[in-house]
Design an enzyme around this catalytic site. Sequence first.
Site, PDB file in Angstrom:
ATOM      1  N   ARG A 134      45.194  47.563  54.019  1.00  0.00           N
ATOM      2  CA  ARG A 134      43.786  47.420  53.607  1.00  0.00           C
ATOM      3  C   ARG A 134      42.849  48.298  54.438  1.00  0.00           C
ATOM      4  NH1 ARG A 134      42.163  41.537  53.623  1.00  0.00           N
ATOM      5  NH2 ARG A 134      43.630  41.436  55.346  1.00  0.00           N
ATOM      6  N   GLU A 135      43.323  49.506  54.757  1.00  0.00           N
ATOM      7  CA  GLU A 135      42.502  50.423  55.552  1.00  0.00           C
ATOM      8  C   GLU A 135      41.195  50.757  54.826  1.00  0.00           C
ATOM      9  OE1 GLU A 135      45.651  50.875  54.681  1.00  0.00           O
ATOM     10  OE2 GLU A 135      46.872  51.487  56.392  1.00  0.00           O
TER      11      GLU A 135
ATOM     12  N   LYS B 274      39.491  48.932  52.622  1.00  0.00           N
ATOM     13  CA  LYS B 274      38.560  47.795  52.719  1.00  0.00           C
ATOM     14  C   LYS B 274      37.871  47.800  54.081  1.00  0.00           C
ATOM     15  CE  LYS B 274      38.798  42.821  53.496  1.00  0.00           C
ATOM     16  NZ  LYS B 274      37.987  42.256  52.419  1.00  0.00           N
TER      17      LYS B 274
ATOM     18  N   ILE C 156      30.279  19.361  41.309  1.00  0.00           N
ATOM     19  CA  ILE C 156      31.462  19.927  40.663  1.00  0.00           C
ATOM     20  C   ILE C 156      32.692  19.876  41.564  1.00  0.00           C
ATOM     21  CG2 ILE C 156      32.341  22.000  39.479  1.00  0.00           C
ATOM     22  CD1 ILE C 156      30.060  20.433  38.066  1.00  0.00           C
TER      23      ILE C 156
ATOM     24  N   TRP D  43      45.212  33.159  37.235  1.00  0.00           N
ATOM     25  CA  TRP D  43      44.885  33.755  38.535  1.00  0.00           C
ATOM     26  C   TRP D  43      46.124  33.963  39.394  1.00  0.00           C
ATOM     27  CZ3 TRP D  43      39.782  30.495  39.625  1.00  0.00           C
ATOM     28  CH2 TRP D  43      38.788  30.934  38.740  1.00  0.00           C
TER      29      TRP D  43
ATOM     30  N   ASP E 121      39.926  21.033  36.576  1.00  0.00           N
ATOM     31  CA  ASP E 121      39.097  22.226  36.367  1.00  0.00           C
ATOM     32  C   ASP E 121      39.815  23.303  35.567  1.00  0.00           C
ATOM     33  OD1 ASP E 121      36.912  21.322  37.859  1.00  0.00           O
ATOM     34  OD2 ASP E 121      37.794  22.003  39.748  1.00  0.00           O
TER      35      ASP E 121
ATOM     36  N   GLU F   3      38.155  33.497  30.226  1.00  0.00           N
ATOM     37  CA  GLU F   3      38.394  34.887  30.630  1.00  0.00           C
ATOM     38  C   GLU F   3      39.799  35.355  30.286  1.00  0.00           C
ATOM     39  OE1 GLU F   3      37.717  34.383  34.875  1.00  0.00           O
ATOM     40  OE2 GLU F   3      39.801  34.926  35.216  1.00  0.00           O
TER      41      GLU F   3
ATOM     42  N   HIS G 279      35.913  20.982  34.010  1.00  0.00           N
ATOM     43  CA  HIS G 279      34.788  21.853  34.352  1.00  0.00           C
ATOM     44  C   HIS G 279      35.123  23.290  33.985  1.00  0.00           C
ATOM     45  CE1 HIS G 279      31.722  23.994  36.544  1.00  0.00           C
ATOM     46  NE2 HIS G 279      32.662  24.682  37.137  1.00  0.00           N
TER      47      HIS G 279
ATOM     48  N   HIS H 212      24.670  30.044  42.133  1.00  0.00           N
ATOM     49  CA  HIS H 212      25.034  31.381  42.599  1.00  0.00           C
ATOM     50  C   HIS H 212      23.923  32.028  43.408  1.00  0.00           C
ATOM     51  CE1 HIS H 212      27.453  30.393  39.070  1.00  0.00           C
ATOM     52  NE2 HIS H 212      28.414  30.969  39.736  1.00  0.00           N
TER      53      HIS H 212
HETATM   54  N1  GLN Z   1      36.062  22.144  41.700  1.00  0.00           N
HETATM   55  C1  GLN Z   1      35.846  23.516  41.973  1.00  0.00           C
HETATM   56  C2  GLN Z   1      34.739  23.712  42.989  1.00  0.00           C
HETATM   57  O1  GLN Z   1      33.817  22.970  42.976  1.00  0.00           O
HETATM   58  C3  GLN Z   1      35.503  24.296  40.716  1.00  0.00           C
HETATM   59  C4  GLN Z   1      35.339  25.756  40.998  1.00  0.00           C
HETATM   60  C5  GLN Z   1      35.154  26.629  39.775  1.00  0.00           C
HETATM   61  O2  GLN Z   1      34.761  26.178  38.737  1.00  0.00           O
HETATM   62  N2  GLN Z   1      35.436  27.911  39.888  1.00  0.00           N
HETATM   63  O3  GLN Z   1      34.749  24.581  43.792  1.00  0.00           O
HETATM   64 ZN    ZN Z   2      32.595  26.502  38.044  1.00  0.00          ZN
END
Ligand code: GLN
Ligand code: ZN
Length: 765
Positions: free
Chosen positions: A19-20, A22, A439, A569, A607, A613, A649, A702
């Site tokens: 990772r040089e 980065k 959440i 992921w 979740d 995506e 979620h 965010h």
């Molecule tokens: N339960 C997870 C959190 O609160 C949900 C994260 C997500 O939706 N990406 O971090």
């Molecule tokens: Zn989320």
Amino acid sequence: MTHKVKSSNLGYPRLGEQREWKKLLESFWKGNTDTETFEATAKNLRIANLKKQIDFGLDIIPVADNSNYDHVLDTAAAFNLIPTRFGSYDRPLTLAEYYSVARGDKNNVAADMTKWFNINYHYTVPEFDNTVPRLLENRWLKYWQEAKDELNINGKPVIVGPVTLIKLGKLNGDYVTSSEDINRLLDNILPLYVQVFKELQDAGVEWVQLDEPTLVKISDETEVSPYRRVIEALRFEAPKLNIELQTYFDSIDPYEAVTALPVQAIGLDFVHGYGENLTHIREFGFPEDKILAAGVIDGHNIWAARLDEKLDLLKELQSVTNKIWVQPSNTLLHVPITKRYETHASPELFGGLAFADEKLQEIVVLTRALNGEDMTQAFRNNTATLRALNNSKERNNDQVQAAIASLSETEFERKSSYAQRAITQQKRLQLPKLPTTTIGSFPQSSEVRAKRAAWRKGNLSDEDYQVFIESETKRWLKIQEDIGLDVLVHGEFERTDMVEYFGQKLDGFYATQNGWVQSYGSRGVRPPVIFGDVDYIAPITVEASQFAQAHTQKIVKGMLTAPLTIINWSFVRDDISRADVQNQIALALRQEVINLEKANIEIIQVDEPALREGLPLKQRHWQNYLDEAVYSFKITTTGVRDDTQIHTHMCYSDFEDIIDTISALDADVISIETSRSHGEIISAFEDADYDKQIGLGVYDIHSPRLPSVDEIAENIRRGLKVIDDSQFWVNPDCGLKTRNEEQTIAALKNLEAARNIVLAEISSN
Ligand code: GLN
Ligand code: ZN
């Protein structure tokens, strides 16, 4: 006449083995590296990457695929197509100016970033408003010349094609889609590409790789016109320069029209795209005047190829056209660099891995075999290696396989309908109207991260680490109680990452030591590798949930990650179907959910943030994907009693086209992100008549900004216009792990206050 088959690459990972790259970027951002040192180090990295490819014996080597952040940003910046808030230029941007666009600065927020097709790479979104396109720098010539001077190769400059650049960019805030807009933008941008191509031709460049991956997204022939316009112009103005028109990530629908374009080579993906490119070739053949650049080695997974099968495929292609290049399906940017550092992998797993360097070696082996060299030994080794992996005990868990085999006849349903469950759940849970919750995660403070790091290094004992995590949980339970939230969470302090954490606790996963892949900018991720049958070993989240429940009178909600998000992921084994892997995970998590219920956890959230995506690029493949997602979600969640409430979620709101799927998951409650896009989401629910409970995110987590009570109350009222107050939950947009403690508490206090105001309004009506 038979042509010699050539080996080719489409792009090499930029992170560096250690990772040089980065580290270089981050050191420059901190002010610890000056421009001169930056340039010299970046150059050394470029040369080292090229040198490796030369040493592997690759015939055609990509150049200018390097970047100081993102290749789409490089292209936009070279043509002065950056958001105007960062200025307009008539000279190349300095590094500092370039990074202002990428990362924002004290005056301006960064340019938008979004996902690159359906993979986990994020590109900087070009913006075309009010800019005067201008060629500021022919970076493709610059890096071609560098490779020529330093290594004496005639590299193949890689350039994002103008139509793709335009379609991935925005005009007046929206992605460019209409052919009028595309053509109008091309009027100004195409001449700049022409200039680039002319200069490349005059310098003696032989081949250029023109990446137009948006070609896989079009469905009919009329949509080929802008691409044709581009290619005709480039051919006319730079007739001596050969073009490899490169597509990837899926098949080409208007196959005949695209393969008829006047280029010298066409790159097709034979790994992704449901075998459709091969079907087209069988049906329509391939034009004689072109090279078929065959993407046969998987550029977004990490498994060694079955070389005998790949050779058969290439031979079949050769029977259609005798001009072949062998190459990866897409740039190797999306896989880690080399498996050399994976010293913890079992010999069976290690043998089956192929990261970028190993993939290039596979390409060379296949090429040499096609050219008649005796590669028997390499093929034999490959067969033996893969056989060993397939025979490994990790891939032969009889119990798991039997469970999967019997799934097809099994339906997974809750015992009663939602309407009935809702009654028994309410009897048990006794929640007020408009219940408040979060959440799942609370701030991963520098203290939390420091303790984890110390524990990992062995400087903190298991017990001390556990005590610390529990004290954080207790502290945050108290905070949640003081605020007045109805349903509490334990805070997820034990998890760095919601997928990695489950990967560490289930059988069949391998955590790489050095399997870094660029996600965006300098940020790398190390996706878990799912290589064996996935099995449940022991309870994963039960202790933490139980601990939290024991320390409060309020209800604590259990928290886990759903199967599709885990596989989306991760790097997933490719010897069995994705659906089978997904269902193996689902069966394991089903046990976890049942164990949470046994431990008296009354609400369990599963979740699924990555559901959307992972949608296939072509809509015709969506239904199957969504059906499989629903099935595995239901395997996970239907083992519980009626009075256990299942939540899910998802952190996006672009729901219109998948609302039926959301409903089919049959979760009792879903929480979703809405605060950034209230309008659309609400209309989706207006039309869908959704009968279950829903938490619309009422503020944006965010941003560090504190949402006011009024603003949150207004968001709640807006939601209540389309959703009945008996179905409505109040919660933030997503987990709070990226916010700090002060921001989190202040925002949640306002959320609680806003809920109380709206609740009073409802009760007085
Ligand atoms: N339960 C997870 C959190 O609160 C949900 C994260 C997500 O939706 N990406 O971090
Ligand atoms: Zn989320």
